[in-house]
Motif scaffolding. Structure first.
Motif, PDB file in Angstrom:
ATOM      1  N   LEU A  51       1.026  -1.268   0.051  1.00  0.00           N
ATOM      2  CA  LEU A  51      -0.147   0.099   0.050  1.00  0.00           C
ATOM      3  C   LEU A  51       0.772   1.203  -0.062  1.00  0.00           C
ATOM      4  CD1 LEU A  51      -2.768  -0.959   2.495  1.00  0.00           C
ATOM      5  CD2 LEU A  51      -3.066  -0.915   0.214  1.00  0.00           C
ATOM      6  N   LEU A  52       1.965   1.196   0.674  1.00  0.00           N
ATOM      7  CA  LEU A  52       2.920   2.250   0.849  1.00  0.00           C
ATOM      8  C   LEU A  52       3.566   2.579  -0.474  1.00  0.00           C
ATOM      9  CD1 LEU A  52       4.425   1.906   4.252  1.00  0.00           C
ATOM     10  CD2 LEU A  52       2.869   3.660   3.318  1.00  0.00           C
TER      11      LEU A  52
ATOM     12  N   GLY B 287       4.345   5.772  -5.385  1.00  0.00           N
ATOM     13  CA  GLY B 287       4.560   5.596  -6.637  1.00  0.00           C
ATOM     14  C   GLY B 287       3.573   6.912  -7.220  1.00  0.00           C
ATOM     15  N   ALA B 288       2.387   7.001  -6.813  1.00  0.00           N
ATOM     16  CA  ALA B 288       1.338   8.144  -6.927  1.00  0.00           C
ATOM     17  C   ALA B 288       1.812   9.565  -6.721  1.00  0.00           C
ATOM     18  CB  ALA B 288      -0.141   7.791  -6.548  1.00  0.00           C
TER      19      ALA B 288
ATOM     20  N   GLY C  71      -9.514  -0.267  -7.713  1.00  0.00           N
ATOM     21  CA  GLY C  71      -9.898   1.246  -8.137  1.00  0.00           C
ATOM     22  C   GLY C  71      -8.523   2.175  -8.356  1.00  0.00           C
ATOM     23  N   VAL C  72      -7.569   1.803  -7.607  1.00  0.00           N
ATOM     24  CA  VAL C  72      -6.370   2.696  -7.867  1.00  0.00           C
ATOM     25  C   VAL C  72      -5.552   2.332  -8.839  1.00  0.00           C
ATOM     26  CG1 VAL C  72      -4.227   3.238  -6.726  1.00  0.00           C
ATOM     27  CG2 VAL C  72      -6.314   3.316  -5.185  1.00  0.00           C
ATOM     28  N   VAL C  73      -5.411   0.891  -9.064  1.00  0.00           N
ATOM     29  CA  VAL C  73      -4.511   0.349 -10.113  1.00  0.00           C
ATOM     30  C   VAL C  73      -5.197   0.642 -11.111  1.00  0.00           C
ATOM     31  CG1 VAL C  73      -3.708  -1.774 -11.051  1.00  0.00           C
ATOM     32  CG2 VAL C  73      -3.498  -1.442  -8.367  1.00  0.00           C
TER      33      VAL C  73
ATOM     34  N   THR D 276       3.301   2.290  -8.840  1.00  0.00           N
ATOM     35  CA  THR D 276       1.936   2.070  -8.438  1.00  0.00           C
ATOM     36  C   THR D 276       1.274   0.755  -8.567  1.00  0.00           C
ATOM     37  OG1 THR D 276       1.775   4.406  -8.330  1.00  0.00           O
ATOM     38  CG2 THR D 276      -0.357   3.223  -8.373  1.00  0.00           C
ATOM     39  N   LEU D 277       1.572   0.402 -10.133  1.00  0.00           N
ATOM     40  CA  LEU D 277       0.825  -0.885 -10.490  1.00  0.00           C
ATOM     41  C   LEU D 277       1.511  -2.048  -9.831  1.00  0.00           C
ATOM     42  CD1 LEU D 277      -0.973  -2.258 -12.451  1.00  0.00           C
ATOM     43  CD2 LEU D 277       0.817  -2.291 -14.277  1.00  0.00           C
ATOM     44  N   ALA D 278       3.103  -1.984  -9.532  1.00  0.00           N
ATOM     45  CA  ALA D 278       3.634  -3.178  -9.052  1.00  0.00           C
ATOM     46  C   ALA D 278       3.168  -3.376  -7.600  1.00  0.00           C
ATOM     47  CB  ALA D 278       5.185  -2.752  -9.171  1.00  0.00           C
ATOM     48  N   GLY D 279       2.952  -1.953  -6.879  1.00  0.00           N
ATOM     49  CA  GLY D 279       2.276  -2.133  -5.564  1.00  0.00           C
ATOM     50  C   GLY D 279       1.105  -2.819  -5.564  1.00  0.00           C
ATOM     51  N   GLY D 280       0.216  -2.616  -6.465  1.00  0.00           N
ATOM     52  CA  GLY D 280      -1.100  -3.315  -6.688  1.00  0.00           C
ATOM     53  C   GLY D 280      -0.908  -5.040  -6.768  1.00  0.00           C
TER      54      GLY D 280
END
Length: 338
Positions: free
Chosen positions: A138-139, A144-145, A266-268, A296-300
């Motif tokens: 999540l971090l 990333g965002a 929803g974020v990814v 960000t995508l990698a975090g998802g």
């Protein structure tokens, strides 16, 4: 044993299909709404038409026998009204955020919601605490965002005010709607019907509060504007169709996965929105900003790995309990038919 494995595989693909459908609808609807609001500059009326299409579409398809939804009763409506209010406020603040800020600002505050939803799930819904790997993922999404927006975005006080209002309402909506889905006992189309019908009833209040009705009546009185241009009609119609589709996939996905997983999805899926933005507009992030989006995508992806590992058992128990509740309340539930 093979039957159990087959049922688990079937449930996996059904859940994956629902999440994929929600992600595609959410990503494309953002772009379609951008197009629609450009050709039809009345955001309150546009969202009301989406509510009308969704509620009327469910009612007509129910009458024709293509689907089953719970009938409207005032008792259930009174219980559902707070959730509909929160849902409408989330859409209302989201629309005004996009009017006063760019997509980058929206992505940053949207990416904050998984952290807040995870905390709210643990505090108010008594869900197990997320693992360390889950919080790290999540971090990564948040970092990333933030890095993406820091490359080329400028903020204003008005934009920040709407952004914080959106952050509060969307976090409340994510957790509270999950609570309603779990405990109210309606099937998927029942939730779609009640949510859109009640939101449609709420819409006139905000037309008067925002003063949009003055612009609408002025345009009608002067016979100006682009009300009946083919491209405007197409844009509005397309947004209404996708509004109905995301209503179903949104509620079905809420029932199939946890509130935090739903929020991360929803974020990814905003990655696809930004990718389309890069292709069709010249105002987009620098290469470093796009690299931040990849993080960000990698975090998802990392989050998905974390919840299917050590945290998978609680989620599986929750999913099993929800399936049992669905079967007891309505044997014709759309997910059970699939």
């Amino acid at each position: 044993m093979s039957s159990i494995r087959f049922d688990a595989t079937k449930q996996y693909y059904a859940t994956s299909s629902l999440v994929l459908g929600y992600a595609l609808c959410s990503s494309l609807l953002a772009v379609i709404n951008k197009f629609a609001i450009t050709k039809f500059n009345y955001p309150g009326l546009l969202t009301a038409l989406q509510y009308l299409t969704s509620a009327l579409g469910v009612w007509v398809l129910g009458k024709l026998g293509f689907l089953h939804h719970d009938q409207f009763t005032f008792e259930i409506a009174k219980k559902f009204l707070p959730a509909a209010m929160v849902f409408y406020l989330a859409i209302f603040t989201n629309t005004n955020l996009l009017r006063h800020a760019n997509v980058d600002t929206f992505i940053v505050f949207r990416s904050l919601t998984p952290l807040l939803v995870a905390l709210a799930d643990t505090t108010f819904r008594r869900q197990p605490c997320p693992s360390k790997l889950t919080f790290v993922s999540l971090l990564i999404i948040l970092g990333g965002a933030v890095g993406y927006v820091a490359t080329d975005s400028a903020f204003t006080l008005t934009a920040y005010s709407w952004a914080f209002a959106y952050l509060v309402t969307i976090t409340t909506e994510m957790v509270y709607i999950k609570h309603m889905v779990t405990n109210l006992g309606l099937n998927t189309w029942g939730f779609v019907f009640y949510n859109n019908l009640l939101s449609l009833m709420i819409a006139p209040v905000f037309w008067f509060l925002t003063g949009e009705y003055v612009d609408v009546f002025a345009t009608l009185g002067s016979n100006s504007g682009n009300w009946f241009e083919p491209i405007a009609f197409f844009a509005v119609s397309l947004s209404c169709v996708f509004g109905l589709a995301i209503s179903f996939f949104g509620f079905a996905a809420r029932k199939a996965i946890s509130a935090t997983a739903f929020t991360v999805t929803g974020v990814v899926n905003k990655f696809l929105t930004v990718a389309i933005n890069v292709l069709i507009w010249d105002k987009h992030a620098s290469p470093f900003g796009l690299l931040c989006l990849l993080f960000t995508l990698a975090g998802g992806v990392l989050y998905q790995q974390s919840v299917t590992g050590a945290g998978g058992a609680p989620a599986q128990r929750e999913s099993t309990a929800l399936k049992q509740t669905d079967c007891e309340n309505d044997g014709d539930d759309f997910r059970d038919e699939n």
